[in-house]
Design an enzyme around this catalytic site. Structure first.
Site, PDB file in Angstrom:
ATOM      1  N   SER A  94      -8.942  -5.708   1.551  1.00 12.19           N
ATOM      2  CA  SER A  94     -10.389  -5.933   1.416  1.00 12.19           C
ATOM      3  C   SER A  94     -10.820  -7.085   2.325  1.00 12.19           C
ATOM      4  O   SER A  94      -9.980  -7.867   2.786  1.00 12.19           O
ATOM      5  CB  SER A  94     -10.711  -6.302  -0.027  1.00 12.19           C
ATOM      6  OG  SER A  94     -10.138  -7.562  -0.295  1.00 12.19           O
TER       7      SER A  94
ATOM      8  N   ASP B 296     -10.732  -1.894   3.064  1.00 10.77           N
ATOM      9  CA  ASP B 296     -11.404  -1.451   1.840  1.00 10.77           C
ATOM     10  C   ASP B 296     -12.775  -2.143   1.776  1.00 10.77           C
ATOM     11  O   ASP B 296     -12.869  -3.362   1.963  1.00 10.77           O
ATOM     12  CB  ASP B 296     -10.521  -1.871   0.650  1.00 10.77           C
ATOM     13  CG  ASP B 296     -10.967  -1.261  -0.659  1.00 10.77           C
ATOM     14  OD1 ASP B 296     -11.558  -0.170  -0.647  1.00 10.77           O
ATOM     15  OD2 ASP B 296     -10.695  -1.883  -1.711  1.00 10.77           O
ATOM     16  N   HIS B 297     -13.808  -1.387   1.530  1.00 13.33           N
ATOM     17  CA  HIS B 297     -15.164  -1.935   1.407  1.00 13.33           C
ATOM     18  C   HIS B 297     -15.586  -2.816   2.585  1.00 13.33           C
ATOM     19  O   HIS B 297     -16.046  -3.945   2.391  1.00 13.33           O
ATOM     20  CB  HIS B 297     -15.328  -2.746   0.106  1.00 13.33           C
ATOM     21  CG  HIS B 297     -15.343  -1.875  -1.101  1.00 13.33           C
ATOM     22  ND1 HIS B 297     -16.420  -1.094  -1.435  1.00 13.33           N
ATOM     23  CD2 HIS B 297     -14.402  -1.639  -2.035  1.00 13.33           C
ATOM     24  CE1 HIS B 297     -16.139  -0.412  -2.526  1.00 13.33           C
ATOM     25  NE2 HIS B 297     -14.921  -0.706  -2.915  1.00 13.33           N
TER      26      HIS B 297
ATOM     27  N   HIS C 230     -15.643  -0.268 -10.699  1.00 11.75           N
ATOM     28  CA  HIS C 230     -14.776  -1.419 -10.465  1.00 11.75           C
ATOM     29  C   HIS C 230     -14.764  -2.317 -11.700  1.00 11.75           C
ATOM     30  O   HIS C 230     -15.663  -2.236 -12.525  1.00 11.75           O
ATOM     31  CB  HIS C 230     -15.269  -2.206  -9.250  1.00 11.75           C
ATOM     32  CG  HIS C 230     -15.177  -1.429  -7.975  1.00 11.75           C
ATOM     33  ND1 HIS C 230     -16.253  -1.204  -7.164  1.00 11.75           N
ATOM     34  CD2 HIS C 230     -14.127  -0.813  -7.389  1.00 11.75           C
ATOM     35  CE1 HIS C 230     -15.860  -0.478  -6.112  1.00 11.75           C
ATOM     36  NE2 HIS C 230     -14.575  -0.233  -6.227  1.00 11.75           N
ATOM     37  N   GLY C 231     -13.779  -3.153 -11.817  1.00  7.27           N
ATOM     38  CA  GLY C 231     -13.749  -4.123 -12.915  1.00  7.27           C
ATOM     39  C   GLY C 231     -12.952  -3.629 -14.111  1.00  7.27           C
ATOM     40  O   GLY C 231     -12.295  -2.594 -14.057  1.00  7.27           O
TER      41      GLY C 231
ATOM     42  N   SER D 198      -8.509   2.432 -11.913  1.00  2.00           N
ATOM     43  CA  SER D 198      -7.443   1.848 -12.739  1.00  2.00           C
ATOM     44  C   SER D 198      -7.579   2.259 -14.192  1.00  2.00           C
ATOM     45  O   SER D 198      -8.681   2.515 -14.681  1.00  2.00           O
ATOM     46  CB  SER D 198      -7.470   0.317 -12.631  1.00  2.00           C
ATOM     47  OG  SER D 198      -6.805  -0.109 -11.464  1.00  2.00           O
TER      48      SER D 198
ATOM     49  N   ASN E 111      -7.979   4.849  -5.229  1.00  2.00           N
ATOM     50  CA  ASN E 111      -7.797   3.406  -5.047  1.00  2.00           C
ATOM     51  C   ASN E 111      -7.405   2.720  -6.358  1.00  2.00           C
ATOM     52  O   ASN E 111      -8.081   2.903  -7.374  1.00  2.00           O
ATOM     53  CB  ASN E 111      -9.123   2.765  -4.603  1.00  2.00           C
ATOM     54  CG  ASN E 111      -9.503   3.103  -3.191  1.00  2.00           C
ATOM     55  OD1 ASN E 111      -8.954   4.022  -2.586  1.00  2.00           O
ATOM     56  ND2 ASN E 111     -10.459   2.359  -2.656  1.00  2.00           N
ATOM     57  N   ILE E 112      -6.371   1.921  -6.282  1.00  2.00           N
ATOM     58  CA  ILE E 112      -5.929   1.161  -7.457  1.00  2.00           C
ATOM     59  C   ILE E 112      -5.762  -0.309  -7.056  1.00  2.00           C
ATOM     60  O   ILE E 112      -4.969  -0.632  -6.167  1.00  2.00           O
ATOM     61  CB  ILE E 112      -4.567   1.679  -7.985  1.00  2.00           C
ATOM     62  CG1 ILE E 112      -4.631   3.160  -8.384  1.00  2.00           C
ATOM     63  CG2 ILE E 112      -4.068   0.807  -9.152  1.00  2.00           C
ATOM     64  CD1 ILE E 112      -5.424   3.500  -9.611  1.00  2.00           C
TER      65      ILE E 112
ATOM     66  N   SER F 246      -7.028  -3.150  -9.801  1.00  2.00           N
ATOM     67  CA  SER F 246      -6.991  -3.935 -11.038  1.00  2.00           C
ATOM     68  C   SER F 246      -5.708  -3.759 -11.838  1.00  2.00           C
ATOM     69  O   SER F 246      -5.208  -4.721 -12.433  1.00  2.00           O
ATOM     70  CB  SER F 246      -8.175  -3.573 -11.943  1.00  2.00           C
ATOM     71  OG  SER F 246      -9.381  -3.752 -11.261  1.00  2.00           O
TER      72      SER F 246
HETATM   73  P1  13P Z   1      -9.827  -0.641  -9.651  1.00  2.00           P
HETATM   74  O1  13P Z   1     -10.474  -1.955  -9.821  1.00  2.00           O
HETATM   75  O2  13P Z   1     -10.218   0.308 -10.728  1.00  2.00           O
HETATM   76  O3  13P Z   1      -8.367  -0.735  -9.504  1.00  2.00           O
HETATM   77  O4  13P Z   1     -10.394  -0.006  -8.305  1.00  2.00           O
HETATM   78  C1  13P Z   1      -9.973  -0.505  -7.064  1.00  2.00           C
HETATM   79  C2  13P Z   1     -10.812  -0.025  -5.944  1.00  2.00           C
HETATM   80  O5  13P Z   1     -11.580   0.912  -6.048  1.00  2.00           O
HETATM   81  C3  13P Z   1     -10.660  -0.701  -4.650  1.00  2.00           C
HETATM   82  O6  13P Z   1     -11.563  -0.242  -3.703  1.00  2.00           O
END
Ligand code: 13P
Length: 323
Positions: free
Chosen positions: A56, A93-94, A190-191, A229, A269-270, A272
């Site tokens: 990220s 990412d993002h 997210h979160g 997640s 995507n994982i 958290s």
């Molecule tokens: P989580 O926070 O659910 O793991 O998602 C991560 C994510 O989408 C990263 O871009």
């Protein structure tokens, strides 16, 4: 400045073609520590899974693109040294603006996400297309996003409750931007609080109807799930037991992720789950070793624990033995 091929990396094109055809999703794991990085490679080596390493913009603040790219290269070298040829992509990412994407590409990232999902439709198209034009000239793949995925993650905060992707908009978006994959919103976020249980104790389902409609409109096109997640209560309870304070947490049930992976979703995507697993065991180990002064007391122990977590994710996504 690097070309990703010189680092031994690949873009996501072929990975997604295979994943779409054989109905599984490629694991896309964020990492913020060397233990996570090593555990991710331990897991894909054992499971023979393709891999997308997620970095990220916040990881760039922590490590810098140079170190991130060199780490990815060292992961690929490790594979080569033991004679395993599995594809590894390094993905921004993002990415929040054009400049971040350019910088990542210059440092050897093989794939970037440009997240214009909070912009009006036309502005999202213009920004995404600008990134695609730059990236494709260098054979780098691009992920766009339509619909907002709620929550806060890695410095990216979305204050709304999220907005499901409107399937009627996807064809025009993909056609005009020429993006290679698309992150959509079907109920993940997210979160730590992604869903709330229904009054009868069941869990709300992801909006597979939206996913199916998108699949119909864009046959063969790879879809991406963020915020996927599971937020296992085992780790939340361990964090709280050893001095943490997490009040409400619930993620996406594993079977829902597995179902999405068999559909048009080619990348999941994982982040958290890796964070809370590492945090829970770090807290536990420190509490059990109050006089420790060397952080290796926990770093050495959490690597195999994290590897087990990542292996389980690979199983859920159906990506083992795919190389
Ligand atoms: P989580 O926070 O659910 O793991 O998602 C991560 C994510 O989408 C990263 O871009």
């Amino acid at each position: 400045m690097y070309n990703y091929r010189d680092l031994g990396l690949v873009n996501t094109k072929e990975m997604f073609e295979k994943a779409y055809k054989d109905k599984y999703a490629v694991p896309a794991f964020n990492f913020i520590s060397i233990e996570q990085f090593n555990a991710i490679f331990d897991a894909v080596i054992e499971k023979r899974s393709p891999l997308i390493l997620l970095a990220s913009p916040n990881l760039h603040k922590q490590l810098g693109f140079e170190l991130i790219a060199r780490l990815a290269q060292s992961g690929v070298d490790r594979l080569r040294n033991i004679g395993i040829d599995l594809p590894v992509a390094l993905h921004l990412d993002h990415g929040m603006n054009f400049e971040q994407c350019v910088k990542a590409i210059e440092y050897g990232f093989s794939s970037v996400m440009i997240d214009g999902s909070m912009l009006p439709f036309e502005e999202n198209i213009a920004l995404t297309k600008k990134v695609v034009d730059y990236a494709h000239a260098r054979c780098v793949t691009v992920e766009g996003e339509l619909g907002t995925i709620a929550g806060e993650e890695e410095g990216v905060s979305i204050k709304t409750n999220g907005q499901y992707t409107d399937p009627a908009m996807v064809e025009e978006f993909v056609e005009r931007t020429k993006v290679d994959s698309l992150a959509i919103s079907i109920g993940t976020s997210h979160g730590l609080v992604k869903i709330k249980a229904n009054p009868d104790g069941t869990f709300p389902e992801l909006r597979y109807d939206i996913l199916e409609e998108i699949e119909k409109r864009l046959p063969g096109f790879p879809i991406v799930l963020h915020g996927a997640s599971t937020i296992s209560s085992e780790y939340v309870e361990m964090i709280n037991k050893y001095g943490g304070k997490i009040e409400a947490a619930m993620g996406i049930p594993e079977e829902q992720i597995a179902k999405a992976a068999k559909m048009a979703v080619c990348k999941i995507n994982i982040a958290s789950d890796g964070w809370i697993c590492a945090m829970a065991h770090t807290r536990r180990i420190l509490a059990e070793n109050p006089s420790a002064i060397d952080s290796r007391i926990f770093t050495l122990k959490i690597r195999p624990i994290l590897a087990e977590l990542y292996k389980k994710k690979i199983e859920i996504m159906g990506s083992s033995n795919r190389i």
